[in-house]
Design a protein around this motif. Structure first.
Motif, mmCIF file in Angstrom:
data_model
loop_
_atom_site.group_PDB
_atom_site.id
_atom_site.type_symbol
_atom_site.label_atom_id
_atom_site.label_comp_id
_atom_site.label_asym_id
_atom_site.label_seq_id
_atom_site.Cartn_x
_atom_site.Cartn_y
_atom_site.Cartn_z
ATOM 1 N N CYS A 197 0.862 -1.193 0.070
ATOM 2 C CA CYS A 197 0.006 -0.068 0.084
ATOM 3 C C CYS A 197 0.787 1.340 -0.147
ATOM 4 N N THR A 198 2.136 1.251 0.594
ATOM 5 C CA THR A 198 2.983 2.304 0.812
ATOM 6 C C THR A 198 3.514 2.426 -0.633
ATOM 7 N N ALA A 199 3.981 1.451 -1.327
ATOM 8 C CA ALA A 199 4.698 1.337 -2.550
ATOM 9 C C ALA A 199 3.479 2.181 -3.604
ATOM 10 N N GLN A 200 2.230 1.698 -3.393
ATOM 11 C CA GLN A 200 1.041 2.004 -4.309
ATOM 12 C C GLN A 200 1.042 3.723 -4.210
ATOM 13 N N ALA A 201 0.932 4.234 -2.841
ATOM 14 C CA ALA A 201 0.758 5.611 -2.601
ATOM 15 C C ALA A 201 1.828 6.149 -2.990
ATOM 16 N N CYS A 202 3.024 5.957 -2.797
ATOM 17 C CA CYS A 202 4.270 6.537 -3.164
ATOM 18 C C CYS A 202 4.379 6.982 -4.786
ATOM 19 N N ASN A 203 4.003 5.609 -5.367
ATOM 20 C CA ASN A 203 3.954 5.802 -6.994
ATOM 21 C C ASN A 203 2.978 6.791 -7.363
ATOM 22 N N LEU A 204 1.885 6.836 -6.663
ATOM 23 C CA LEU A 204 0.765 7.984 -7.243
ATOM 24 C C LEU A 204 1.398 9.212 -6.585
ATOM 25 N N ARG A 205 2.150 9.272 -5.722
ATOM 26 C CA ARG A 205 2.571 10.625 -5.142
ATOM 27 C C ARG A 205 3.638 11.095 -6.057
ATOM 28 N N ASP A 206 4.647 10.221 -6.535
ATOM 29 C CA ASP A 206 5.691 10.576 -7.339
ATOM 30 C C ASP A 206 5.100 11.093 -8.704
ATOM 31 N N ASN A 207 3.942 10.640 -9.117
ATOM 32 C CA ASN A 207 3.564 10.948 -10.471
ATOM 33 C C ASN A 207 2.291 11.850 -10.384
ATOM 34 N N ILE A 210 -11.686 -0.082 -14.928
ATOM 35 C CA ILE A 210 -11.452 -0.874 -13.456
ATOM 36 C C ILE A 210 -10.090 -1.591 -13.841
ATOM 37 N N ILE A 211 -9.258 -1.294 -12.879
ATOM 38 C CA ILE A 211 -7.717 -1.955 -12.865
ATOM 39 C C ILE A 211 -7.914 -2.838 -11.725
ATOM 40 N N GLU A 212 -7.870 -4.093 -12.046
ATOM 41 C CA GLU A 212 -8.178 -5.317 -11.041
ATOM 42 C C GLU A 212 -6.886 -5.898 -10.482
ATOM 43 N N LYS A 213 -5.962 -5.767 -11.563
ATOM 44 C CA LYS A 213 -4.690 -6.590 -11.321
ATOM 45 C C LYS A 213 -3.624 -5.274 -11.255
ATOM 46 N N VAL A 214 -3.583 -4.572 -9.748
ATOM 47 C CA VAL A 214 -2.786 -3.294 -9.761
ATOM 48 C C VAL A 214 -1.414 -3.867 -9.336
ATOM 49 N N LYS A 215 -0.391 -3.026 -10.057
ATOM 50 C CA LYS A 215 0.961 -3.221 -10.137
ATOM 51 C C LYS A 215 1.352 -1.923 -9.032
ATOM 52 N N THR A 216 1.686 -2.229 -7.739
ATOM 53 C CA THR A 216 1.711 -1.241 -6.949
ATOM 54 C C THR A 216 2.998 -0.269 -7.014
ATOM 55 N N LYS A 217 3.986 -0.636 -7.836
ATOM 56 C CA LYS A 217 5.189 0.191 -8.220
ATOM 57 C C LYS A 217 5.074 0.814 -9.277
ATOM 58 N N GLU A 218 3.925 0.215 -10.255
ATOM 59 C CA GLU A 218 3.853 0.868 -11.506
ATOM 60 C C GLU A 218 2.501 1.308 -11.929
ATOM 61 N N HIS A 219 1.683 1.679 -10.747
ATOM 62 C CA HIS A 219 0.382 2.045 -10.979
ATOM 63 C C HIS A 219 -0.072 3.166 -11.669
ATOM 64 N N THR A 220 0.654 4.067 -11.688
ATOM 65 C CA THR A 220 0.596 5.449 -12.569
ATOM 66 C C THR A 220 0.574 4.953 -14.031
ATOM 67 N N ALA A 221 1.468 4.150 -14.545
ATOM 68 C CA ALA A 221 1.687 3.758 -15.786
ATOM 69 C C ALA A 221 0.416 2.928 -16.344
ATOM 70 N N GLN A 222 -0.147 2.099 -15.459
ATOM 71 C CA GLN A 222 -1.410 1.470 -15.630
ATOM 72 C C GLN A 222 -2.495 2.449 -15.946
ATOM 73 N N ILE A 223 -2.510 3.414 -14.960
ATOM 74 C CA ILE A 223 -3.825 4.465 -15.104
ATOM 75 C C ILE A 223 -3.511 5.368 -16.384
ATOM 76 N N LEU A 224 -2.338 5.885 -16.834
ATOM 77 C CA LEU A 224 -2.301 6.697 -17.927
ATOM 78 C C LEU A 224 -1.862 5.787 -19.400
ATOM 79 N N LYS A 225 -2.029 4.590 -19.168
ATOM 80 C CA LYS A 225 -1.624 3.876 -20.413
ATOM 81 C C LYS A 225 -2.331 4.363 -21.804
#
Length: 149
Positions: A45-55, A134-149
């Motif tokens: 959860c921290t990795a995911q939140a920090c990925n979103l924060r950094d991007n 809807i993103i069900e297979k979330v990659k916590t460290k690459e989440h922004t890339a999944q969103i902005l694909k």
């Protein structure tokens, strides 16, 4: 009931980490990344939140507001947001009503023990409040890339 692309995103009203009342409908006219995560201050959860924060600036340039939801309380969210310097809203869903409305409160299993918990899932919501992805297979460290694909 499970939500699908094209459905109206269920509105909600809950407290954020600043103890302010937030409604999804407050964000009409903006695109929203609504992400559900299991627990503050855990590694994934921290990795995911920090990925979103950094991007975050890239997400904002793409027109998105970010809202995180977990069943942790306001105080837990305050500490998590401060420690990780999160610039976005975290919603306290202690009664799991929002998790349930979005169909992410599910039976999980760890070490053979079954329990109820949040299935890490992200909903991308358009300006009119409709679910566009809807993103069900979330990659916590690459989440922004999944969103902005």
């Amino acid at each position: 009931m499970s939500l699908k692309v094209g459905d109206q995103a269920p509105d909600f009203e809950a407290k954020n980490q600043k103890d302010e009342t937030v409604k999804l409908s407050d964000f009409r006219g903006k695109k929203v990344v609504l992400y559900f995560y299991p627990k503050d201050n855990t590694s994934g959860c921290t990795a995911q939140a920090c990925n979103l924060r950094d991007n975050y600036s890239n997400l904002q340039k793409a027109g998105y507001e970010v809202i995180g939801v977990s069943k942790d309380g306001v105080k837990s969210h305050q500490k998590f947001a401060e420690k990780q310097e999160l610039p976005f809203t975290l919603i306290a869903d202690e009664d799991t009503n929002i998790n349930q409305a979005y169909g992410v409160w599910k039976e999980k299993s760890m070490y053979g023990k079954k329990y109820m918990g949040t299935a890490r899932t992200t909903f991308l919501i358009d300006e009119d409040g409709k679910i566009e992805d809807i993103i069900e297979k979330v990659k916590t460290k690459e989440h922004t890339a999944q969103i902005l694909k």
